[in-house]
Structure formats: C-alpha cells, structure tokens
Write a protein that holds these residues in place. Structure first.
Motif, PDB file in Angstrom:
ATOM      1  N   LYS A   1     -10.627   3.322  -3.127  1.00 56.39           N
ATOM      2  CA  LYS A   1     -10.617   2.761  -1.724  1.00 56.39           C
ATOM      3  C   LYS A   1      -9.229   2.011  -1.480  1.00 56.39           C
ATOM      4  O   LYS A   1      -8.843   2.144  -0.092  1.00 56.39           O
ATOM      5  CB  LYS A   1     -11.488   1.347  -1.942  1.00 56.39           C
ATOM      6  N   TYR A   2      -8.266   2.103  -2.171  1.00 58.93           N
ATOM      7  CA  TYR A   2      -6.967   1.401  -2.004  1.00 58.93           C
ATOM      8  C   TYR A   2      -5.916   1.709  -3.319  1.00 58.93           C
ATOM      9  O   TYR A   2      -6.544   1.601  -4.186  1.00 58.93           O
ATOM     10  CB  TYR A   2      -6.958  -0.059  -1.718  1.00 58.93           C
TER      11      TYR A   2
ATOM     12  N   GLN B   1      -6.638 -12.407   0.045  1.00 59.79           N
ATOM     13  CA  GLN B   1      -6.565 -11.615   1.362  1.00 59.79           C
ATOM     14  C   GLN B   1      -7.773 -11.042   1.625  1.00 59.79           C
ATOM     15  O   GLN B   1      -8.299 -11.130   2.701  1.00 59.79           O
ATOM     16  CB  GLN B   1      -5.402 -10.637   1.314  1.00 59.79           C
ATOM     17  N   ARG B   2      -8.584 -10.565   0.597  1.00 60.98           N
ATOM     18  CA  ARG B   2      -9.758  -9.810   0.967  1.00 60.98           C
ATOM     19  C   ARG B   2     -11.085 -10.635   0.994  1.00 60.98           C
ATOM     20  O   ARG B   2     -12.108 -10.425   1.935  1.00 60.98           O
ATOM     21  CB  ARG B   2      -9.799  -8.383  -0.009  1.00 60.98           C
ATOM     22  N   LEU B   3     -11.087 -11.657   0.034  1.00 57.72           N
ATOM     23  CA  LEU B   3     -12.069 -12.620   0.014  1.00 57.72           C
ATOM     24  C   LEU B   3     -11.997 -14.024   0.849  1.00 57.72           C
ATOM     25  O   LEU B   3     -13.019 -14.680   0.872  1.00 57.72           O
ATOM     26  CB  LEU B   3     -12.589 -12.772  -1.560  1.00 57.72           C
TER      27      LEU B   3
ATOM     28  N   SER C   1     -12.385  -4.057  -8.673  1.00 54.61           N
ATOM     29  CA  SER C   1     -13.347  -4.137  -7.686  1.00 54.61           C
ATOM     30  C   SER C   1     -14.015  -5.410  -7.565  1.00 54.61           C
ATOM     31  O   SER C   1     -13.759  -6.350  -8.421  1.00 54.61           O
ATOM     32  CB  SER C   1     -14.579  -3.123  -8.221  1.00 54.61           C
ATOM     33  N   VAL C   2     -14.961  -5.708  -6.568  1.00 56.38           N
ATOM     34  CA  VAL C   2     -15.651  -7.118  -6.540  1.00 56.38           C
ATOM     35  C   VAL C   2     -16.538  -7.013  -7.723  1.00 56.38           C
ATOM     36  O   VAL C   2     -16.864  -6.037  -8.239  1.00 56.38           O
ATOM     37  CB  VAL C   2     -16.300  -7.042  -5.132  1.00 56.38           C
TER      38      VAL C   2
ATOM     39  N   GLU D   1      -8.060  -0.166  -6.220  1.00 55.81           N
ATOM     40  CA  GLU D   1      -9.424  -0.740  -6.048  1.00 55.81           C
ATOM     41  C   GLU D   1     -10.335   0.568  -5.863  1.00 55.81           C
ATOM     42  O   GLU D   1     -10.194   1.462  -5.341  1.00 55.81           O
ATOM     43  CB  GLU D   1      -9.591  -1.672  -4.805  1.00 55.81           C
TER      44      GLU D   1
ATOM     45  N   GLU E   1       0.711  -1.400  -0.050  1.00 55.73           N
ATOM     46  CA  GLU E   1      -0.057  -0.014  -0.081  1.00 55.73           C
ATOM     47  C   GLU E   1       0.960   1.124  -0.006  1.00 55.73           C
ATOM     48  O   GLU E   1       1.747   1.239   0.699  1.00 55.73           O
ATOM     49  CB  GLU E   1      -0.802   0.031   1.299  1.00 55.73           C
TER      50      GLU E   1
ATOM     51  N   TYR F   1      -4.013 -10.156  -3.852  1.00 55.29           N
ATOM     52  CA  TYR F   1      -4.811  -9.213  -3.584  1.00 55.29           C
ATOM     53  C   TYR F   1      -6.280  -9.506  -2.896  1.00 55.29           C
ATOM     54  O   TYR F   1      -6.663  -9.287  -1.986  1.00 55.29           O
ATOM     55  CB  TYR F   1      -4.935  -8.041  -4.481  1.00 55.29           C
ATOM     56  N   TRP F   2      -7.015 -10.361  -4.063  1.00 60.90           N
ATOM     57  CA  TRP F   2      -8.372 -10.836  -3.641  1.00 60.90           C
ATOM     58  C   TRP F   2      -8.549 -11.807  -2.816  1.00 60.90           C
ATOM     59  O   TRP F   2      -9.356 -12.115  -1.989  1.00 60.90           O
ATOM     60  CB  TRP F   2      -9.153 -10.772  -5.081  1.00 60.90           C
TER      61      TRP F   2
END
Length: 264
Positions: free
Chosen positions: A140-141, A220-222, A181-182, A152, A124, A217-218
């Motif tokens: 967002k990021y 870690q988030r999902l 994005s999602v 993002e 980041e 990246y995703w």
C-alpha cells in the motif's frame, strides 16, 4: 584480562523465551571494536551491547554477529534493565547512554522501562529493485528513512504470512525492512515484522528502533500520538509508543535469563 560480566536478557516482554534476546557486556573501559565484534559473533544474537561508565552515564555500542549498528532499541532497554537490576546504578535513577545516535535515556515509568529515542521519519519512495519481489507482497505504501525501508500492507494476515526470500532481500541497500499494517486485535494499534539479512539478522524478534519510524508513521494515519504495538515474529513482543516533538518514547519490559563471566 580479568573476567567481565555478561548477561542475556529477553527485551520487550515480561516472560522468558519471548521478546528479543540481547547480550549485555559491562566493560571497565573502552573496548576494542574487533574484539567486541568477535564476542557478538560468538553470542550469535541479533544484538550484543557493550557499555562502560562515561561522565554522568554510560557509553553504549551495539553489534550484530556481523556489523556494528547505528541504533538499537531492545539492547538499550536490556542494558538499562541490567544496570538497575545488578546495582550498577540506583533503581530510581534515570540512565544516560552516549551512542552513535546521540544521547539516549532510559527511565522507569509505571512498571515499564521507557526509552527516549530520536524519530526516524520516512519519506515515500518508489520500490527499489528486488524489494517487493523479495517480500513476495503487494504494498500500500513504501517509504525510506536513514536506516530502513517501511512497507505497509493491506492486513495483519499479510504481515504474519510473509516468508521473504532473504538472500534476495539482502541485496536491497538498507539496514533492514519493516513490514506493517493496522492490527486486527483491539489491544494493539498496529503490528509489524522486521527483516535485516544484510546486517546478519534474518528476522529480528522485536525491534525497538523500527518503532522510531512506526510511531510517527501510524500517528499520522491513526490520529493518535500514544500507540500500542505488537511485533508479530515467532517470539513476539509488545512496545508502547509515544510520539513527542522530534522524539519517540518506547516502553517495554525485560527478563534476565542468565549471567556469567566472559573469560577472554
């Protein structure tokens, strides 16, 4: 100079005129870099790949119309597709590629081509000068890996609606910019677009190497290591992503459009 075989392949798709087109040129031996750059400029695709037999695999280099690249997913997938389809190697044989990003491999898995690539994890950061202004969005990021920025945004609608100032974006020091994005579609986990005007690519239709960053990246988030991705360019394309250790497995399909002889 005897004619060399050259092919055009749509990668990360099973339908012609979608996915990401790449030119594949099969050489007899190591080629001259200036000549390869001129061929890539003539082909005028996001990537032209050049490969020749080396040891137990193939040496592989990638060129945009203006520069040689460090890493490219769709032209690697297209190269493996051609090696199998045209009988350069057995259809059930895995392929080793020796590249500027180390050893990459390709194998067939359940009707898909699976590439084994290095992870390109981001860190980041604060937005560099001109990045958000060029994209015309709120983030967002924002992160950066060794090749690209990743940004993002709030929604898939924002990803699809972006109309960047490409001249301004070319002033941002990086290979390219990933916007993600999602996904709104339950078939996919996330969506993305990729812009690389600094390297002569205004918008890349489907960017395999960007998913080396998007995968971890995703994940870690999902909270999942196997993901389905859609790159929401005008042509569009589908990438299967699996994060395993420090590697990312990228799955895709490919379609050959034409083949011919390069005479110069």
């Amino acid at each position: 100079m005897r004619p060399l075989k050259i092919y055009q392949v749509d990668a990360f798709t099973d339908k012609p005129f979608s996915g990401n087109p790449a030119a594949i040129c099969v050489l007899d031996s190591r080629g001259d870099a200036d000549w390869m750059q001129m061929v890539a400029q003539e082909m005028n695709l996001s990537e032209t790949a050049f490969l020749y037999k080396e040891a137990d695999g193939y040496n592989l280099r990638w060129f945009t119309p203006t520069v040689e690249e460090e890493l490219c997913g769709h032209a690697t997938l297209a190269s493996a597709h051609i090696l199998w389809q045209e009988g350069y190697i057995n259809k059930d044989q895995a392929v080793k590629f020796y590249t500027r990003s180390g050893l990459l491999t390709a194998a067939k898995r359940d009707g898909w081509i699976e590439l084994n690539f290095p992870q390109e994890q981001d860190t980041e950061i604060m937005a560099p000068k001109n990045l958000l202004q060029a994209l015309g969005i709120e983030a967002k990021y924002i992160g950066k890996n060794r090749l690209d920025y990743i940004v993002e945004v709030e929604s898939e609608m924002m990803v699809r609606a972006i109309e960047p100032n490409l001249a301004l974006l070319a002033t941002v020091s990086a290979r390219g910019v990933i916007v993600t994005s999602v996904s709104d579609d339950k078939e996919f986990d996330f969506v993305s677009r990729f812009f690389a005007p600094r390297d002569g690519i205004l918008e890349d239709p489907v960017t395999g190497s960007a998913h080396c960053c998007l995968g971890p990246y995703w994940m870690q988030r999902l909270g999942k290591s196997e993901l389905m991705a859609y790159q929401a360019s005008k042509r569009g394309g589908i990438v299967k992503v699996q994060v395993t250790g420090d590697r990312v497995l990228l799955g895709g399909r490919a379609v050959t459009l034409f083949k011919g002889d390069l005479l110069v």
